[in-house]
Design a protein around this motif. Structure first.
Motif, mmCIF file in Angstrom:
data_model
loop_
_atom_site.group_PDB
_atom_site.id
_atom_site.type_symbol
_atom_site.label_atom_id
_atom_site.label_comp_id
_atom_site.label_asym_id
_atom_site.label_seq_id
_atom_site.Cartn_x
_atom_site.Cartn_y
_atom_site.Cartn_z
ATOM 1 N N THR A 79 45.610 32.845 15.683
ATOM 2 C CA THR A 79 44.457 32.180 15.547
ATOM 3 C C THR A 79 43.743 31.285 16.479
ATOM 4 O O THR A 79 42.907 31.584 17.109
ATOM 5 N N PHE A 80 44.643 30.430 16.716
ATOM 6 C CA PHE A 80 44.318 29.327 17.873
ATOM 7 C C PHE A 80 44.177 30.013 19.312
ATOM 8 O O PHE A 80 43.348 29.843 20.156
ATOM 9 N N GLN A 81 45.193 30.972 19.602
ATOM 10 C CA GLN A 81 44.996 31.904 20.727
ATOM 11 C C GLN A 81 43.826 32.346 20.968
ATOM 12 O O GLN A 81 43.287 32.477 22.121
ATOM 13 N N ASP A 82 43.239 33.258 20.154
ATOM 14 C CA ASP A 82 42.010 33.652 20.091
ATOM 15 C C ASP A 82 40.613 32.524 20.089
ATOM 16 O O ASP A 82 39.901 33.063 20.920
ATOM 17 N N VAL A 83 41.010 31.469 19.983
ATOM 18 C CA VAL A 83 40.007 30.410 20.279
ATOM 19 C C VAL A 83 40.057 30.102 21.629
ATOM 20 O O VAL A 83 38.952 29.855 22.398
ATOM 21 N N VAL A 84 41.222 29.932 22.004
ATOM 22 C CA VAL A 84 41.507 29.328 23.391
ATOM 23 C C VAL A 84 41.136 30.530 24.557
ATOM 24 O O VAL A 84 40.495 30.187 25.520
ATOM 25 N N ASN A 85 41.322 31.906 24.149
ATOM 26 C CA ASN A 85 40.918 32.866 25.108
ATOM 27 C C ASN A 85 39.634 32.944 25.523
ATOM 28 O O ASN A 85 38.749 32.914 24.514
ATOM 29 N N ALA A 86 39.043 33.244 26.550
ATOM 30 C CA ALA A 86 37.900 33.431 26.822
ATOM 31 C C ALA A 86 37.323 34.941 26.239
ATOM 32 O O ALA A 86 38.356 35.898 26.262
ATOM 33 N N ASP A 87 36.143 34.971 25.924
ATOM 34 C CA ASP A 87 35.663 36.308 25.396
ATOM 35 C C ASP A 87 35.740 37.311 26.375
ATOM 36 O O ASP A 87 35.510 37.172 27.784
ATOM 37 N N ILE A 88 36.239 38.511 25.879
ATOM 38 C CA ILE A 88 36.611 39.571 27.036
ATOM 39 C C ILE A 88 35.309 39.842 27.835
ATOM 40 O O ILE A 88 35.442 40.607 28.838
ATOM 41 N N THR A 89 33.966 39.936 27.047
ATOM 42 C CA THR A 89 32.850 40.287 27.850
ATOM 43 C C THR A 89 32.713 39.358 28.932
ATOM 44 O O THR A 89 32.239 39.962 30.103
ATOM 45 N N HIS A 90 33.158 38.054 28.838
ATOM 46 C CA HIS A 90 33.072 37.201 29.901
ATOM 47 C C HIS A 90 34.169 37.289 30.971
ATOM 48 O O HIS A 90 33.702 37.226 32.101
ATOM 49 N N VAL A 91 35.097 37.607 30.426
ATOM 50 C CA VAL A 91 36.140 37.820 31.356
ATOM 51 C C VAL A 91 35.809 39.099 32.455
ATOM 52 O O VAL A 91 36.075 39.349 33.590
ATOM 53 N N ARG A 92 35.245 40.142 31.712
ATOM 54 C CA ARG A 92 34.952 41.256 32.466
ATOM 55 C C ARG A 92 33.636 41.003 33.370
ATOM 56 O O ARG A 92 33.822 41.527 34.669
ATOM 57 N N GLU A 93 32.662 40.110 33.056
ATOM 58 C CA GLU A 93 31.734 39.789 33.967
ATOM 59 C C GLU A 93 32.379 39.108 35.235
ATOM 60 O O GLU A 93 31.830 39.031 36.408
ATOM 61 N N ALA A 94 33.468 38.086 35.053
ATOM 62 C CA ALA A 94 33.773 37.328 36.117
ATOM 63 C C ALA A 94 34.580 38.372 37.086
ATOM 64 O O ALA A 94 34.726 38.134 37.966
ATOM 65 N N ARG A 95 35.244 39.149 36.454
ATOM 66 C CA ARG A 95 35.914 40.180 37.355
ATOM 67 C C ARG A 95 35.114 40.954 38.199
ATOM 68 O O ARG A 95 35.265 41.445 39.401
ATOM 69 N N ALA A 96 33.811 41.281 37.533
ATOM 70 C CA ALA A 96 32.939 42.129 38.306
ATOM 71 C C ALA A 96 32.305 41.412 39.339
ATOM 72 O O ALA A 96 32.092 41.992 40.485
ATOM 73 N N ARG A 97 32.192 40.089 39.121
ATOM 74 C CA ARG A 97 31.489 39.033 40.136
ATOM 75 C C ARG A 97 32.631 39.101 41.382
ATOM 76 O O ARG A 97 32.143 38.857 42.411
ATOM 77 N N ARG A 98 33.888 38.606 40.950
ATOM 78 C CA ARG A 98 34.596 38.504 41.869
ATOM 79 C C ARG A 98 34.934 39.908 42.778
ATOM 80 O O ARG A 98 34.920 39.956 43.984
ATOM 81 N N LEU A 128 32.622 42.088 43.196
ATOM 82 C CA LEU A 128 31.339 42.071 44.115
ATOM 83 C C LEU A 128 31.453 41.599 45.403
ATOM 84 O O LEU A 128 31.305 42.103 46.275
ATOM 85 N N PHE A 129 32.068 40.407 45.497
ATOM 86 C CA PHE A 129 32.284 39.598 46.671
ATOM 87 C C PHE A 129 33.448 40.082 47.498
ATOM 88 O O PHE A 129 33.165 40.149 48.581
ATOM 89 N N LYS A 130 34.346 40.719 46.882
ATOM 90 C CA LYS A 130 35.433 41.402 47.583
ATOM 91 C C LYS A 130 34.873 42.383 48.208
ATOM 92 O O LYS A 130 35.336 42.925 49.520
ATOM 93 N N SER A 131 34.184 43.267 47.712
ATOM 94 C CA SER A 131 33.461 44.701 48.179
ATOM 95 C C SER A 131 32.513 44.130 49.145
ATOM 96 O O SER A 131 32.506 44.847 50.467
ATOM 97 N N ALA A 132 31.729 43.193 49.148
ATOM 98 C CA ALA A 132 30.747 42.873 50.040
ATOM 99 C C ALA A 132 31.275 42.364 51.336
ATOM 100 O O ALA A 132 30.832 42.658 52.436
ATOM 101 N N PHE A 133 32.396 41.602 51.217
ATOM 102 C CA PHE A 133 32.861 40.843 52.415
ATOM 103 C C PHE A 133 33.891 41.660 53.058
ATOM 104 O O PHE A 133 34.181 41.661 54.216
ATOM 105 N N GLU A 150 40.690 40.054 55.091
ATOM 106 C CA GLU A 150 40.901 40.245 53.663
ATOM 107 C C GLU A 150 40.011 39.668 52.596
ATOM 108 O O GLU A 150 39.681 38.396 53.363
ATOM 109 N N VAL A 151 40.098 39.936 51.672
ATOM 110 C CA VAL A 151 39.534 38.897 50.713
ATOM 111 C C VAL A 151 40.511 39.005 49.402
ATOM 112 O O VAL A 151 40.745 40.148 48.958
ATOM 113 N N ILE A 152 40.743 37.570 49.043
ATOM 114 C CA ILE A 152 42.012 37.484 48.237
ATOM 115 C C ILE A 152 41.436 37.131 46.823
ATOM 116 O O ILE A 152 40.768 36.063 46.688
ATOM 117 N N ALA A 153 41.511 37.672 45.751
ATOM 118 C CA ALA A 153 41.373 37.141 44.466
ATOM 119 C C ALA A 153 42.310 35.842 44.204
ATOM 120 O O ALA A 153 43.592 35.913 44.297
#
Length: 321
Positions: free
Chosen positions: A9-28, A30-35, A43-46
């Motif tokens: 149960t605590f792990q679920d509290v600690v983990n970021a919401d999956i929608t926020h994780v997907r948005e973070a990956r999408a933003r990352r 975007l920068f990789k593709s643009a640069f 190269e662009v490194i995560a």
């Protein structure tokens, strides 16, 4: 509720919401593709905790490293104004590629400001308390390492974030709860009065979090070993041996006290569980992690209290003359 259930149960509290994780990956991405369209970019490194899978809730920033071609920027990498020049160039390219008004690749970034090592890019309203940024750090690859600008010192410093990503991945391959447990330890650090950088906890976890026991046992052993290490006067340093102490200004005495308190409560939790007192075990784990850890189940009777042995006397590493 068992101790195992409480940790799930605590792990679920600690983990970021999956929608926020997907948005973070999408933003990352975007920068990789643009640069990636830039002629002077190799190269662009995560990078950062998202790349390592050790990000906890909430996500504050997403890190990318833009590796430029040294031949296109021969003046970079030397002491002096080239550090600021690299940050200025990166900020200008962010605005040209991704600026909200006239970006040629996408209209995403509202504001870009460079800091000591990276350009902090705001895709949300900068005043939004839930906003998170993309931090784009320029770099050069030299002698198998990355050189990054440091505006304050007007110099370039070596770093090796890729080795940390690989080491965490290897540890998680050994034990599929490693990354999630690191998130718990970072959560613990964020709850302390002493400011403790997340990377401090992650490096300590690489040194002292075992991968061959269950999660509660691993966390208990971590606090025992990490406390002994810090009480012994040791600093937490860059595991690649390049950047020195990770947080030079940390109050190590207060840090040791916080680790010692967590160690003592973790030991009490383990002893209570050994005595089949699940409620007491969960209670003591709550004293480690705070109010967000699940509460023990309500008592349904008046059983005789289990006898919990006293915690072993802490051993301190006293320097010898």
């Amino acid at each position: 509720m068992s101790v195992t259930d409480a940790f799930k149960t605590f792990q679920d509290v600690v983990n970021a919401d999956i929608t926020h994780v997907r948005e973070a990956r999408a933003r990352r991405d975007l920068f990789k593709s643009a640069f990636g369209t830039e002629d002077d970019v190799e190269e662009v490194i995560a990078s950062g905790s998202l790349a390592r899978g050790t990000h906890k809730d909430p996500i504050h920033d997403v890190d990318v490293i833009v590796v430029f071609d040294q031949d296109d920027h021969p003046e970079w990498g030397a002491p002096g104004g080239s550090a600021a020049d690299a940050l200025d160039h990166t900020r200008e390219r962010v605005n040209a590629l991704l600026g909200a008004t006239n970006g040629t690749y996408d209209h995403a970034v509202r504001l870009a400001r460079w800091r000591n090592h990276a350009v902090k890019c705001f895709l949300d309203d900068p005043d939004d308390p839930d906003a998170f940024t993309v931090d784009a750090m320029p770099a050069l690859r030299r002698d198998g390492r990355l050189l990054i600008p440091e505006a304050l010192s007007e110099d370039w410093v070596a770093c090796d974030p890729e080795s940390l990503i690989a080491e965490v991945a290897d540890r998680h391959a050994q034990w599929n709860k490693f990354a999630g447990t690191v998130r718990m330890l970072k959560w613990w650090a964020a709850e302390q009065d002493t400011k403790i950088k997340s990377l401090v906890m992650e490096v300590l976890a690489l040194d002292f979090l075992p991968t061959d026991v269950n999660q509660p046992a691993a966390i208990k052993q971590f606090f025992v070993s990490a406390c002994y290490h810090i009480e012994g006067g040791n600093e937490v340093a860059d595991p690649a041996g390049l950047c020195g102490p990770i947080q030079p200004d940390i109050d190590y005495c207060e840090f040791a006290d916080s680790l010692g308190s967590a160690r003592d409560n973790a030991i009490k939790a383990f002893q209570a569980q050994a005595n089949n007192d699940t409620a007491a075990a969960i209670k003591h784990w709550g004293e480690v992690f705070g109010d967000d850890f699940p509460k023990p189940p309500a008592s349904t009777g008046n059983p005789a209290p289990a006898v919990v042995p006293a915690a072993p006397r802490p051993v301190k590493d006293t320097p010898q003359g």
